[in-house]
Scaffold this active site. Structure first.
Site, PDB file in Angstrom:
ATOM      1  N   LYS A 139       0.854  -1.190   0.000  1.00  0.00           N
ATOM      2  CA  LYS A 139       0.000   0.000   0.000  1.00  0.00           C
ATOM      3  C   LYS A 139       0.887   1.236   0.000  1.00  0.00           C
ATOM      4  O   LYS A 139       1.915   1.260   0.701  1.00  0.00           O
ATOM      5  CB  LYS A 139      -0.901  -0.025   1.244  1.00  0.00           C
ATOM      6  CG  LYS A 139      -1.914   1.103   1.314  1.00  0.00           C
ATOM      7  CD  LYS A 139      -2.858   0.940   2.503  1.00  0.00           C
ATOM      8  CE  LYS A 139      -3.906   2.037   2.582  1.00  0.00           C
ATOM      9  NZ  LYS A 139      -4.835   1.885   3.723  1.00  0.00           N
ATOM     10  N   SER A 195      -9.814   1.982   2.723  1.00  0.00           N
ATOM     11  CA  SER A 195      -8.900   2.711   1.884  1.00  0.00           C
ATOM     12  C   SER A 195      -7.847   1.832   1.203  1.00  0.00           C
ATOM     13  O   SER A 195      -7.192   2.305   0.268  1.00  0.00           O
ATOM     14  CB  SER A 195      -8.170   3.770   2.715  1.00  0.00           C
ATOM     15  OG  SER A 195      -7.356   3.161   3.696  1.00  0.00           O
ATOM     16  N   SER A 216     -10.209  -0.365   6.936  1.00  0.00           N
ATOM     17  CA  SER A 216      -9.609  -0.272   5.604  1.00  0.00           C
ATOM     18  C   SER A 216      -8.883  -1.508   5.092  1.00  0.00           C
ATOM     19  O   SER A 216      -8.487  -1.527   3.925  1.00  0.00           O
ATOM     20  CB  SER A 216      -8.645   0.904   5.554  1.00  0.00           C
ATOM     21  OG  SER A 216      -9.355   2.084   5.341  1.00  0.00           O
TER      22      SER A 216
HETATM   23  N1  GLN Z   1     -13.391   4.392   6.013  1.00  0.00           N
HETATM   24  C1  GLN Z   1     -12.852   4.874   7.239  1.00  0.00           C
HETATM   25  C2  GLN Z   1     -12.442   6.314   7.071  1.00  0.00           C
HETATM   26  O1  GLN Z   1     -12.718   6.841   6.059  1.00  0.00           O
HETATM   27  C3  GLN Z   1     -11.681   4.023   7.657  1.00  0.00           C
HETATM   28  C4  GLN Z   1     -10.477   4.269   6.853  1.00  0.00           C
HETATM   29  C5  GLN Z   1      -9.301   3.432   7.305  1.00  0.00           C
HETATM   30  O2  GLN Z   1      -9.471   2.424   7.974  1.00  0.00           O
HETATM   31  N2  GLN Z   1      -8.118   3.915   6.969  1.00  0.00           N
HETATM   32  O3  GLN Z   1     -11.848   6.899   7.917  1.00  0.00           O
END
Ligand code: GLN
Length: 494
Positions: free
Chosen positions: A79, A154, A178
């Site tokens: 990532k 994400s 995410s």
């Molecule tokens: N979808 C959540 C957010 O937008 C979690 C994102 C994540 O776990 N990095 O913050």
């Protein structure tokens, strides 16, 4: 299952394939399919093949002093939130679109030590803020099961890359879901470890008290192998836990007899769509057949977790992201009259709308007049949410439920309504607030042929037990072996 990490490792050990051959195959696949999926933001074939050559030499005993490990030569994708020396490290943002990292994150270092060549950096929501990969400066990632749909976020690039067989495994990070939510949306397996098990050193910070890195792969067994490499104490991260190294694959073959699985009634209520509910219920029946007992539990405060998270995560983000000011690295506005204007224009031009929204919310909830009403209150809720799990784990070994309320939605479907988007993490966020380990694994498909994920939540440090249950389930089912309808995905590749 001809391209799991376990299988590729066996091929390398037996001398039936070289790391260079494996990497060439995956690089070719990335070149052919990435224009459609947008899962990778950077590839560097020369660098990958040099690492593959070094891995092959290590296996052949050429590099005296560094013995090969089981995964030496198996390629992996990272990532783009992990700093990797010599690689463009963008975190999905214009702000870092020109940033070449001068050093390696702890996680990257560990994979290098294991001899796993990097295939490239994967696309992600900007600064890991999002649930659909649509906030990336580099454009959205497409779900390999249906390219009109999102892969989740994400870590959507990593998820799409694993699902589309553009890599056998990948790293992800999970602040509120995410790793797990994109794993569910793309039909793969992903694990978020207990907070503090994997070092955050060199992992670009979003919300430091919630961020945790973890593996994404086709199977639980592969995730165990990757976690063995990623986990471990690192003095450069003050929240990295000083614990003895453990083998996360040690319990994979344990039978499930006597396992107590807790079903939180709050996770099976309104909002869960029919197909997801049915698939998760079928998975519960399957685990019962394998010897698990079911206990009903309550997580009464979990309904507050999205609200608490969207105070706490932006608060931490507003502080963490203050470092992006155009002075030391990353984007700087080309024209400015004075220092204040340089800061303002750099941040106005460098950050996308979702990141700006979070910074503004965070600055607001931390401000003098509102700190007690929002930030402190959310911290109190966090404690209550964590306490629910302490109670639950007195009567069960693991908690099971859906990973997400729906399957992969259409690109653009939720971009106009941030709250709608935030609710796609409704089942995953409480786990981060409590610092617990959680994972998602495939458990079926909906009527449109889209993958459905189920979530396992463990007590602190119960990763090996979670992986055991997931592996036993995967031995009895074949959801995780299904590949999306992309060229060359099915059939024997290796
Ligand atoms: N979808 C959540 C957010 O937008 C979690 C994102 C994540 O776990 N990095 O913050």
């Amino acid at each position: 299952m001809t391209d799991t990490i376990k299988h590729l490792s066996a091929l390398l050990v037996a001398g039936k394939a070289s790391s260079v051959e494996l990497c060439q195959d995956y690089l070719g696949r990335i070149a052919r399919l990435n224009p459609q999926l947008n899962a990778f933001v950077s590839v560097d074939p020369d660098r990958t093949l040099a690492e593959a050559q070094a891995a092959d030499a290590r296996r052949a005993g050429g590099n005296v002093g560094i013995p090969a490990g089981p995964l030496t030569g198996v390629p992996i994708a990272h990532k783009d939130i992990f700093c990797a020396e010599g690689w463009l490290t963008t975190c999905g943002s214009k702000m870092l679109s020109n940033f070449v990292s001068p050093y390696d994150a702890h996680v990257i270092e560990q994979f290098k030590l294991a001899g796993m060549p990097a295939l490239g950096k994967t696309n992600m929501d900007e600064f890991a803020m999002g649930s659909s990969n649509e906030t990336s400066y580099f454009g959205p990632v497409k779900n390999p099961w249906d390219t009109s749909r999102v892969p989740g976020g994400s870590s959507g690039g990593s998820a799409a890359a694993v699902a589309g067989r553009l890599c056998p495994g990948a790293t992800g990070t999970d602040t509120g879901g995410s790793i797990r939510q994109p794993a569910a949306f793309t039909g793969i397996t992903g694990l978020k470890p207990t907070y503090g098990v994997v070092s955050r050193y060199g992992m670009i910070a979003f919300a430091s008290s919630l961020d945790q890195a973890g593996p994404m792969a086709q199977t639980a067994e592969d995730c165990a192998c990757l976690l063995n490499i990623m986990a471990g104490h690192d003095p450069r991260d003050s929240t990295s836990l000083e614990r003895d190294k453990e083998d996360y694959a040690r319990d994979l073959s344990l039978p499930l007899a006597g396992l107590k699985v807790g079903l939180p009634r709050e996770f099976f209520g309104a909002g869960l769509t029919g197909d997801t509910a049915r698939a998760v219920e079928a998975a519960i029946a399957q685990l019962q057949k394998q010897g698990a007992q079911i206990v009903e539990i309550g997580l009464p405060n979990s309904k507050l977790s999205v609200a608490a998270y969207y105070v706490l995560a932006p608060a931490e983000a507003s502080s963490n992201l203050s470092r992006f000011d155009g002075v030391r690295y990353g984007y700087r506005t080309p024209e400015y009259g004075n220092l204040a204007e340089m800061y303002e224009k750099t941040r106005a031009e460098g950050f996308g709308p979702e990141v700006k929204r979070r910074i503004m919310i965070g600055a607001y909830v931390l401000s003098h007049g509102y700190y007690d009403a929002y930030y402190l209150q959310a911290q109190k809720l966090r404690r209550l949410i964590a306490q629910d799990f302490v109670e639950a784990f007195k009567v069960c070994d693991l908690i099971l439920g859906p990973t997400a309320p729906t399957t992969a939605f259409k690109l653009g479907e939720k971009t106009a309504d941030p709250v709608e988007m935030y609710l796609s993490d409704i089942y995953t966020i409480a786990v981060n607030l409590a610092g617990l380990p959680g994972m998602s694994l495939p458990c079926g498909f909906d009527a449109q042929g889209l993958p459905i994920g189920m979530q396992l939540i463990g007590n602190y440090f119960a990763e090996a037990r979670m992986l055991n249950v997931a592996h036993q389930y995967q031995l009895a089912t074949d959801w995780h072996t299904r590949a999306p309808p992309l060229p060359e995905t099915s059939g024997v590749r290796w």
